[in-house]
Design a protein around this motif. Structure first.
Motif, PDB file in Angstrom:
ATOM      1  N   THR A 149       0.830  -1.200   0.041  1.00 32.39           N
ATOM      2  CA  THR A 149      -0.114   0.003  -0.032  1.00 32.39           C
ATOM      3  C   THR A 149       0.911   1.297  -0.211  1.00 32.39           C
ATOM      4  N   GLY A 150       0.721   2.000  -1.045  1.00 34.69           N
ATOM      5  CA  GLY A 150       1.514   3.376  -0.923  1.00 34.69           C
ATOM      6  C   GLY A 150       0.672   4.538  -0.564  1.00 34.69           C
ATOM      7  N   ILE A 151       1.444   5.183   0.359  1.00 41.48           N
ATOM      8  CA  ILE A 151       0.653   6.165   1.058  1.00 41.48           C
ATOM      9  C   ILE A 151       1.334   7.629   0.696  1.00 41.48           C
ATOM     10  N   GLU A 152       0.974   8.374   0.180  1.00 37.54           N
ATOM     11  CA  GLU A 152       1.316   9.830  -0.245  1.00 37.54           C
ATOM     12  C   GLU A 152       1.066  10.820   0.786  1.00 37.54           C
ATOM     13  N   ILE A 153       1.818  11.428   1.291  1.00 34.42           N
ATOM     14  CA  ILE A 153       1.600  12.479   2.246  1.00 34.42           C
ATOM     15  C   ILE A 153       1.720  13.799   1.727  1.00 34.42           C
ATOM     16  N   PRO A 154       0.710  14.566   1.872  1.00 35.45           N
ATOM     17  CA  PRO A 154       0.719  16.048   1.257  1.00 35.45           C
ATOM     18  C   PRO A 154       1.957  16.678   1.489  1.00 35.45           C
ATOM     19  N   ALA A 155       2.471  17.451   0.471  1.00 34.23           N
ATOM     20  CA  ALA A 155       3.659  18.398   0.597  1.00 34.23           C
ATOM     21  C   ALA A 155       3.237  19.585   1.542  1.00 34.23           C
ATOM     22  N   SER A 156       4.372  20.003   1.994  1.00 35.70           N
ATOM     23  CA  SER A 156       4.306  21.375   2.952  1.00 35.70           C
ATOM     24  C   SER A 156       5.521  22.180   1.876  1.00 35.70           C
ATOM     25  N   ARG A 157       4.864  23.229   1.368  1.00 37.48           N
ATOM     26  CA  ARG A 157       5.824  24.394   0.700  1.00 37.48           C
ATOM     27  C   ARG A 157       6.736  23.395  -0.208  1.00 37.48           C
ATOM     28  N   PHE A 158       6.089  22.589  -0.965  1.00 43.12           N
ATOM     29  CA  PHE A 158       6.637  21.585  -2.083  1.00 43.12           C
ATOM     30  C   PHE A 158       7.643  20.428  -1.344  1.00 43.12           C
ATOM     31  N   GLY A 159       7.785  20.567  -0.047  1.00 41.13           N
ATOM     32  CA  GLY A 159       8.746  19.571   0.547  1.00 41.13           C
ATOM     33  C   GLY A 159       8.031  18.774   1.528  1.00 41.13           C
ATOM     34  N   ILE A 164      12.570   9.310   2.110  1.00 35.45           N
ATOM     35  CA  ILE A 164      12.569  10.731   2.328  1.00 35.45           C
ATOM     36  C   ILE A 164      13.879  11.134   1.363  1.00 35.45           C
ATOM     37  N   ALA A 165      13.591  11.840   0.402  1.00 34.84           N
ATOM     38  CA  ALA A 165      14.643  12.342  -0.414  1.00 34.84           C
ATOM     39  C   ALA A 165      15.263  13.852   0.048  1.00 34.84           C
ATOM     40  N   ASN A 166      16.434  13.919   0.511  1.00 38.22           N
ATOM     41  CA  ASN A 166      17.033  15.373   0.902  1.00 38.22           C
ATOM     42  C   ASN A 166      18.358  15.234   0.217  1.00 38.22           C
ATOM     43  N   PRO A 167      18.492  16.378  -0.278  1.00 38.96           N
ATOM     44  CA  PRO A 167      17.414  17.311  -1.080  1.00 38.96           C
ATOM     45  C   PRO A 167      16.564  16.604  -1.972  1.00 38.96           C
ATOM     46  N   ASN A 168      15.334  17.278  -1.965  1.00 41.35           N
ATOM     47  CA  ASN A 168      14.107  16.522  -2.630  1.00 41.35           C
ATOM     48  C   ASN A 168      14.101  16.763  -4.224  1.00 41.35           C
ATOM     49  N   ASN A 169      13.933  15.603  -4.869  1.00 42.88           N
ATOM     50  CA  ASN A 169      13.888  15.767  -6.278  1.00 42.88           C
ATOM     51  C   ASN A 169      12.310  15.460  -6.600  1.00 42.88           C
ATOM     52  N   PRO A 170      11.413  16.353  -7.427  1.00 37.55           N
ATOM     53  CA  PRO A 170      12.231  17.282  -8.289  1.00 37.55           C
ATOM     54  C   PRO A 170      12.036  19.019  -7.647  1.00 37.55           C
ATOM     55  N   THR A 171      11.730  19.103  -6.471  1.00 40.23           N
ATOM     56  CA  THR A 171      11.769  20.327  -5.947  1.00 40.23           C
ATOM     57  C   THR A 171      12.996  21.048  -5.250  1.00 40.23           C
ATOM     58  N   GLY A 172      13.958  20.275  -5.054  1.00 40.15           N
ATOM     59  CA  GLY A 172      15.055  20.803  -4.450  1.00 40.15           C
ATOM     60  C   GLY A 172      14.866  21.528  -3.169  1.00 40.15           C
ATOM     61  N   THR A 173      13.918  21.016  -2.405  1.00 42.80           N
ATOM     62  CA  THR A 173      13.932  21.532  -1.028  1.00 42.80           C
ATOM     63  C   THR A 173      14.948  20.624  -0.144  1.00 42.80           C
ATOM     64  N   GLN A 174      14.716  21.123   1.217  1.00 39.65           N
ATOM     65  CA  GLN A 174      15.970  20.620   2.222  1.00 39.65           C
ATOM     66  C   GLN A 174      15.223  20.428   3.359  1.00 39.65           C
ATOM     67  N   LEU A 175      15.800  19.470   4.277  1.00 36.48           N
ATOM     68  CA  LEU A 175      15.298  19.203   5.511  1.00 36.48           C
ATOM     69  C   LEU A 175      16.441  19.558   6.306  1.00 36.48           C
ATOM     70  N   ALA A 176      16.021  20.144   7.619  1.00 36.49           N
ATOM     71  CA  ALA A 176      17.178  20.318   8.557  1.00 36.49           C
ATOM     72  C   ALA A 176      17.485  19.063   9.387  1.00 36.49           C
ATOM     73  N   HIS A 177      18.572  18.831   9.904  1.00 36.75           N
ATOM     74  CA  HIS A 177      19.070  17.731  10.765  1.00 36.75           C
ATOM     75  C   HIS A 177      18.053  17.655  11.932  1.00 36.75           C
ATOM     76  N   GLU A 178      17.623  18.537  12.590  1.00 39.30           N
ATOM     77  CA  GLU A 178      17.064  18.448  13.750  1.00 39.30           C
ATOM     78  C   GLU A 178      15.560  17.932  13.338  1.00 39.30           C
ATOM     79  N   GLU A 179      15.126  18.294  12.315  1.00 38.47           N
ATOM     80  CA  GLU A 179      13.793  17.935  11.901  1.00 38.47           C
ATOM     81  C   GLU A 179      13.777  16.446  11.463  1.00 38.47           C
TER      82      GLU A 179
END
Length: 381
Positions: free
Chosen positions: A142-152, A173-188
């Protein structure tokens, strides 16, 4: 000779292991230069669609490949001893924590095959690498897609989804994300991993890590044995044509992955080239600096053209085509660029029909892109 009849009665009663496989569409790769030349007769082509390194690869790679040409009749080292040793040194891990793959996508397939079944769920973000939902369908999961937040990635929502679905086996989790290029902080990321059960594998896809060293989450491996980091030599290292990637994980996870992977999934040429590429970090620094400089230049040009974009931490940028004329769309701009020999990536397949993903090239290629784009917009307006 009697020709075979193409009727249903002559077809073997073959059915896929999972019905979800029937819903799969073949992965759409970036248009090859040769294909564009055949279609439009364009000889001077600029390809900015597949996030390849515009500088090519380290000159040391060419020498390493040349040295292997006399050994092509020999099988490669199935264990990848020398490349694993080099990767262990660079990443400060034990050799037993490394799994080699035929590109990072191969490793993602191996991971899904090793750990996910038809009774399990796989969680991923909206606007993330399109391979993730494909993997779920391949495994009948079962694939579960979670809505993005500000494209990330919305990690809080993803954590809640894990809690709501006790059959969750993997989170991508893609970090940086493809195709949006967004980045997650270490703490997150650390907080997210700490929030999920240890039985849930958290796969960090760090294909673009060399362009964003601050995204390196190698330290999570020391704290959490359910974290797997997947990387590739196809992007900054410039070895997309050779297909080689690697995974860093706990020793038990790596042991399972190495049981599943094909015994010679990385060629001897790719092994030698990757080891040589890894040793030339000056080339990686040059690639990163070119990317940063050209990214800033392109951002200024998009601003001047009135085009929106998402701040990117990778080697591409996602640009919005939103012009107040019905006949100007991302699809029409993409087509017009193709006809003039410039290849970029449309994102309709990602649910982003108004956006194009553009790889950061060298100065000459980027100027060609902007000049062509400006000409198209001016003519249409």
């Amino acid at each position: 000779m009697q020709s075979p009849q193409s009727t249903e009665s002559n077809l073997l009663p073959l059915v896929p292991a999972y019905d979800s496989i029937l819903g799969l569409m073949p992965y759409q790769t970036g248009k090859p230069v040769e294909e564009l030349t055949r279609e439009y007769g364009v000889s001077d082509v600029v390809k900015l669609a597949s996030n390849e390194n515009p500088l090519g690869c380290s000159p040391h790679v060419t020498l390493a490949i040349t040295e292997q040409l006399g050994e092509l009749a020999r099988y490669p080292d199935g264990n990848g001893y020398y490349l694993k040793q080099a990767l262990a040194d660079v990443n400060d891990v034990n050799v037993e924590q490394i799994t080699l793959g035929n590109g990072s996508s191969d490793l993602l397939y191996i991971l899904a095959s090793s750990f996910a079944g038809s009774d399990d769920a796989i969680i991923y973000s909206q606007y993330a690498f399109i391979i993730y939902p494909m993997l779920a369908k391949m495994q009948g999961a079962t694939g579960i897609e979670i809505p993005a937040s500000r494209f990330g990635h919305d990690l809080k929502a993803m954590s809640q989804a894990v809690a709501d679905n006790p059959n969750t086996k993997m989170v991508f989790i893609a970090n940086p994300n493809n195709p949006t290029g967004t980045q997650l902080a270490h703490e997150e990321l650390r907080a997210f991993v700490a929030s999920v059960p240890r039985s849930v594998l958290v796969v960090l896809d760090e294909a673009y890590i060399e362009y964003s060293p601050e995204s390196n989450n190698r330290a999570l491996l020391d704290e959490f044995d359910n974290v797997i980091i997947v990387r590739t030599f196809s992007k900054a290292y410039g070895l997309a044509g050779l297909r080689v990637g690697y995974a860093l994980s706990s020793v038990p996870v790596a042991d399972l992955l190495n049981r599943i992977r094909q015994p010679f999934n990385v060629s001897r040429v790719a092994l030698a080239a990757a080891a040589a590429a890894l040793a030339d970090q000056d080339f990686i620094e040059e690639s990163r600096l070119n990317n940063q400089e050209q990214m800033r230049w392109l951002e200024k040009q998009f601003d001047a053209l009135g085009l929106g974009f998402i701040k990117s931490h990778a080697n591409f940028i996602m640009v919005e085509i939103e012009v107040e004329m019905e006949d100007i769309t991302a699809a029409s701009i993409h087509q017009a660029l193709l006809e003039q020999g410039v290849i970029v990536r449309p994102l309709e397949g990602y649910g982003l029909p108004n956006w194009l993903r553009i790889t950061i090239g060298v100065a000459e290629d980027n100027m060609r892109l902007i000049d062509t784009l400006r000409s198209i917009l001016t003519d249409d307006l």
